[in-house]
Design a protein around this motif. Structure first.
Motif, PDB file in Angstrom:
ATOM      1  N   UNK A 157      -8.850  20.544   5.241  1.00  0.00           N
ATOM      2  CA  UNK A 157      -7.805  20.467   6.259  1.00  0.00           C
ATOM      3  C   UNK A 157      -6.814  19.351   6.011  1.00  0.00           C
ATOM      4  N   UNK A 158      -6.591  19.019   4.738  1.00  0.00           N
ATOM      5  CA  UNK A 158      -5.632  17.971   4.354  1.00  0.00           C
ATOM      6  C   UNK A 158      -6.019  16.593   4.879  1.00  0.00           C
ATOM      7  N   UNK A 163     -10.660  13.392  -6.204  1.00  0.00           N
ATOM      8  CA  UNK A 163     -10.173  13.315  -7.573  1.00  0.00           C
ATOM      9  C   UNK A 163     -10.887  14.371  -8.407  1.00  0.00           C
ATOM     10  N   UNK A 164     -10.117  15.277  -8.976  1.00  0.00           N
ATOM     11  CA  UNK A 164     -10.707  16.348  -9.784  1.00  0.00           C
ATOM     12  C   UNK A 164      -9.755  16.743 -10.908  1.00  0.00           C
ATOM     13  N   UNK A 165     -10.302  17.371 -11.933  1.00  0.00           N
ATOM     14  CA  UNK A 165      -9.488  17.902 -13.026  1.00  0.00           C
ATOM     15  C   UNK A 165      -9.007  19.300 -12.628  1.00  0.00           C
ATOM     16  N   UNK A 166      -7.722  19.542 -12.773  1.00  0.00           N
ATOM     17  CA  UNK A 166      -7.136  20.817 -12.342  1.00  0.00           C
ATOM     18  C   UNK A 166      -7.121  21.798 -13.505  1.00  0.00           C
ATOM     19  N   UNK A 167      -7.796  22.933 -13.323  1.00  0.00           N
ATOM     20  CA  UNK A 167      -7.818  24.000 -14.324  1.00  0.00           C
ATOM     21  C   UNK A 167      -7.137  25.237 -13.739  1.00  0.00           C
ATOM     22  N   UNK A 187      -9.784  27.000  -5.447  1.00  0.00           N
ATOM     23  CA  UNK A 187      -8.731  26.986  -4.428  1.00  0.00           C
ATOM     24  C   UNK A 187      -8.311  28.430  -4.133  1.00  0.00           C
ATOM     25  N   UNK A 188      -8.474  28.828  -2.888  1.00  0.00           N
ATOM     26  CA  UNK A 188      -8.000  30.142  -2.440  1.00  0.00           C
ATOM     27  C   UNK A 188      -7.672  30.051  -0.956  1.00  0.00           C
ATOM     28  N   UNK A 193      -6.008  23.826  -0.682  1.00  0.00           N
ATOM     29  CA  UNK A 193      -5.929  22.448  -1.179  1.00  0.00           C
ATOM     30  C   UNK A 193      -4.483  22.154  -1.555  1.00  0.00           C
ATOM     31  N   UNK A 194      -4.161  20.876  -1.653  1.00  0.00           N
ATOM     32  CA  UNK A 194      -2.797  20.473  -1.982  1.00  0.00           C
ATOM     33  C   UNK A 194      -2.823  19.262  -2.912  1.00  0.00           C
TER      34      UNK A 194
END
Length: 206
Positions: A157-158, A163-167, A187-188, A193-194
Protein backbone atom coordinates in the motif's frame (compact mmCIF):
# COMPACT_ATOMS: atom_id res chain seq x y z
CA UNK A 1 31.21 16.68 16.21
CA UNK A 2 29.81 17.23 19.71
CA UNK A 3 26.25 18.41 20.29
CA UNK A 4 27.38 21.12 22.75
CA UNK A 5 29.80 22.52 20.14
CA UNK A 6 26.99 22.74 17.60
CA UNK A 7 24.74 24.36 20.22
CA UNK A 8 27.40 27.00 20.96
CA UNK A 9 27.71 27.78 17.25
CA UNK A 10 23.93 28.11 17.00
CA UNK A 11 23.86 30.41 20.03
CA UNK A 12 26.69 32.58 18.62
CA UNK A 13 25.13 32.84 15.15
CA UNK A 14 21.69 33.63 16.62
CA UNK A 15 23.23 36.35 18.79
CA UNK A 16 25.11 37.84 15.82
CA UNK A 17 21.87 37.94 13.82
CA UNK A 18 19.90 39.44 16.70
CA UNK A 19 17.70 36.36 17.10
CA UNK A 20 16.65 35.87 20.72
CA UNK A 21 16.19 32.48 22.29
CA UNK A 22 12.43 32.98 22.27
CA UNK A 23 12.42 33.95 18.60
CA UNK A 24 14.64 31.00 17.68
CA UNK A 25 12.26 28.70 19.55
CA UNK A 26 9.31 30.16 17.64
CA UNK A 27 11.00 29.64 14.29
CA UNK A 28 11.99 26.09 15.23
CA UNK A 29 8.48 25.27 16.41
CA UNK A 30 9.59 24.51 19.97
CA UNK A 31 9.68 26.33 23.32
CA UNK A 32 12.23 28.67 24.89
CA UNK A 33 13.21 26.16 27.61
CA UNK A 34 14.24 23.62 24.97
CA UNK A 35 16.55 26.15 23.32
CA UNK A 36 18.02 26.98 26.75
CA UNK A 37 18.71 23.28 27.41
CA UNK A 38 20.46 23.04 24.04
CA UNK A 39 22.63 26.06 24.83
CA UNK A 40 23.60 24.66 28.25
CA UNK A 41 24.32 21.19 26.91
CA UNK A 42 21.58 19.62 29.02
CA UNK A 43 19.80 18.36 25.93
CA UNK A 44 21.56 17.04 22.82
CA UNK A 45 20.76 18.34 19.36
CA UNK A 46 19.92 15.43 17.07
CA UNK A 47 21.38 15.18 13.58
CA UNK A 48 17.96 15.55 11.97
CA UNK A 49 17.45 18.91 13.69
CA UNK A 50 20.64 20.47 12.34
CA UNK A 51 19.33 21.14 8.78
CA UNK A 52 16.32 22.93 10.32
CA UNK A 53 18.57 25.11 12.49
CA UNK A 54 20.68 25.89 9.41
CA UNK A 55 17.56 26.88 7.46
CA UNK A 56 16.22 29.08 10.27
CA UNK A 57 19.59 30.80 10.79
CA UNK A 58 20.24 31.04 7.03
CA UNK A 59 23.65 29.34 7.23
CA UNK A 60 25.16 26.18 5.76
CA UNK A 61 24.84 22.88 7.61
CA UNK A 62 28.62 22.56 7.30
CA UNK A 63 29.03 25.78 9.30
CA UNK A 64 26.95 24.44 12.18
CA UNK A 65 28.79 21.12 12.15
CA UNK A 66 32.37 22.33 11.78
CA UNK A 67 32.41 26.12 12.27
CA UNK A 68 32.71 29.05 9.91
CA UNK A 69 36.35 28.30 9.10
CA UNK A 70 35.23 25.11 7.37
CA UNK A 71 33.61 27.21 4.66
CA UNK A 72 36.97 28.72 3.81
CA UNK A 73 38.71 25.40 3.19
CA UNK A 74 39.47 25.39 -0.51
CA UNK A 75 38.46 21.79 -1.10
CA UNK A 76 35.26 20.83 -2.87
CA UNK A 77 35.27 17.50 -1.06
CA UNK A 78 34.77 19.36 2.24
CA UNK A 79 31.33 20.53 1.13
CA UNK A 80 28.84 18.19 2.78
CA UNK A 81 25.30 17.38 1.69
CA UNK A 82 22.64 16.26 4.16
CA UNK A 83 21.01 13.08 2.81
CA UNK A 84 17.75 12.01 4.45
CA UNK A 85 17.43 8.42 5.67
CA UNK A 86 13.82 7.33 5.19
CA UNK A 87 11.87 5.20 7.62
CA UNK A 88 8.29 4.08 7.12
CA UNK A 89 6.65 5.97 4.27
CA UNK A 90 3.57 7.94 5.35
CA UNK A 91 0.80 7.00 2.92
CA UNK A 92 -0.01 9.80 0.49
CA UNK A 93 2.94 11.98 1.50
CA UNK A 94 5.79 12.91 -0.86
CA UNK A 95 8.66 10.44 -0.45
CA UNK A 96 10.95 13.00 1.19
CA UNK A 97 8.27 14.47 3.47
CA UNK A 98 9.52 15.32 6.97
CA UNK A 99 7.32 12.58 8.46
CA UNK A 100 9.23 9.95 6.50
CA UNK A 101 12.73 11.02 7.54
CA UNK A 102 14.36 9.17 10.44
CA UNK A 103 17.83 10.70 10.31
CA UNK A 104 20.48 12.21 8.04
CA UNK A 105 23.91 11.21 6.83
CA UNK A 106 26.41 13.69 5.41
CA UNK A 107 28.39 13.02 2.25
CA UNK A 108 30.87 15.10 0.22
CA UNK A 109 29.00 16.93 -2.52
CA UNK A 110 31.48 15.85 -5.20
CA UNK A 111 30.94 12.15 -4.38
CA UNK A 112 27.25 12.23 -5.34
CA UNK A 113 25.58 11.91 -8.74
CA UNK A 114 23.16 14.53 -10.00
CA UNK A 115 19.53 14.31 -8.99
CA UNK A 116 17.62 13.95 -5.74
CA UNK A 117 19.47 11.63 -3.34
CA UNK A 118 18.02 9.82 -0.35
CA UNK A 119 18.95 6.77 1.73
CA UNK A 120 17.40 3.65 3.22
CA UNK A 121 18.78 1.27 5.82
CA UNK A 122 18.77 -2.34 4.69
CA UNK A 123 16.86 -4.53 7.14
CA UNK A 124 17.32 -8.26 6.96
CA UNK A 125 19.54 -10.41 4.74
CA UNK A 126 17.39 -10.74 1.60
CA UNK A 127 19.99 -8.80 -0.46
CA UNK A 128 23.00 -10.48 1.13
CA UNK A 129 25.82 -10.73 0.09
CA UNK A 130 25.37 -7.74 -2.25
CA UNK A 131 23.95 -5.46 0.44
CA UNK A 132 24.53 -6.54 4.07
CA UNK A 133 21.92 -6.23 6.80
CA UNK A 134 22.10 -2.78 8.39
CA UNK A 135 23.85 -1.07 5.47
CA UNK A 136 22.89 2.50 4.60
CA UNK A 137 22.04 2.47 0.90
CA UNK A 138 22.23 5.67 -1.14
CA UNK A 139 19.64 6.00 -3.88
CA UNK A 140 18.82 8.45 -6.65
CA UNK A 141 15.11 9.20 -6.90
CA UNK A 142 13.70 7.93 -10.20
CA UNK A 143 10.50 6.10 -11.22
CA UNK A 144 12.17 3.23 -13.09
CA UNK A 145 15.46 1.32 -13.39
CA UNK A 146 17.11 -0.86 -16.01
CA UNK A 147 16.57 -4.61 -15.98
CA UNK A 148 18.76 -6.19 -13.28
CA UNK A 149 19.42 -3.02 -11.28
CA UNK A 150 18.70 -2.73 -7.55
CA UNK A 151 15.92 -0.34 -6.61
CA UNK A 152 13.96 0.97 -3.67
CA UNK A 153 10.38 -0.10 -4.23
CA UNK A 154 7.21 0.83 -2.37
CA UNK A 155 5.02 -2.16 -1.45
CA UNK A 156 2.22 -2.89 1.03
CA UNK A 157 0.00 0.00 0.00
CA UNK A 158 2.92 2.36 -0.70
CA UNK A 159 3.85 2.42 2.99
CA UNK A 160 6.91 0.15 3.07
CA UNK A 161 10.10 0.64 1.05
CA UNK A 162 12.06 -2.50 0.20
CA UNK A 163 15.38 -2.98 -1.61
CA UNK A 164 15.25 -5.56 -4.38
CA UNK A 165 16.75 -6.33 -7.78
CA UNK A 166 14.28 -5.56 -10.57
CA UNK A 167 13.89 -8.26 -13.23
CA UNK A 168 11.69 -7.64 -16.28
CA UNK A 169 10.36 -10.48 -18.41
CA UNK A 170 7.92 -9.23 -21.01
CA UNK A 171 5.07 -7.52 -19.19
CA UNK A 172 5.95 -9.16 -15.88
CA UNK A 173 8.18 -7.49 -13.27
CA UNK A 174 9.85 -9.46 -10.48
CA UNK A 175 11.46 -8.05 -7.35
CA UNK A 176 14.33 -10.45 -6.79
CA UNK A 177 16.28 -10.98 -3.56
CA UNK A 178 19.98 -11.72 -4.05
CA UNK A 179 19.78 -14.25 -1.21
CA UNK A 180 18.31 -17.44 -2.68
CA UNK A 181 16.70 -18.30 0.67
CA UNK A 182 13.95 -15.82 -0.24
CA UNK A 183 11.27 -16.00 -2.91
CA UNK A 184 10.81 -13.31 -5.56
CA UNK A 185 7.96 -10.81 -5.32
CA UNK A 186 5.84 -10.66 -8.46
CA UNK A 187 4.35 -7.26 -9.27
CA UNK A 188 0.79 -7.52 -10.59
CA UNK A 189 -2.65 -6.06 -9.90
CA UNK A 190 -2.87 -8.09 -6.70
CA UNK A 191 0.63 -7.11 -5.59
CA UNK A 192 1.17 -3.53 -6.80
CA UNK A 193 4.48 -1.77 -6.29
CA UNK A 194 6.16 1.48 -7.27
CA UNK A 195 9.87 2.09 -7.92
CA UNK A 196 11.09 5.23 -6.15
CA UNK A 197 14.86 5.13 -6.62
CA UNK A 198 17.96 3.40 -7.98
CA UNK A 199 20.64 2.10 -5.59
CA UNK A 200 23.99 3.76 -6.28
CA UNK A 201 26.15 2.74 -3.30
CA UNK A 202 26.07 1.60 0.30
CA UNK A 203 28.10 1.96 3.46
CA UNK A 204 28.14 0.39 6.90
CA UNK A 205 27.78 2.65 9.91
CA UNK A 206 30.48 2.37 12.53
Amino acid sequence: MKSIEVAKRIEKIAEEKGISGAELARRMGTDRSTITRYYKGIRKISMEEIPKFAEVLEVDVIELLFGSTAKNINLVSQEKVAIPILGKIACGDPILAKENIENYIYKPADSLPSGEIFALQAKGDSMDPTIPDGAIVLLRAQPDVENGEIAAVLVNGDEEATLKRVKKQGDTVFLMPDNNKYAPYIIDENNPAKIIGKAISYEMLL
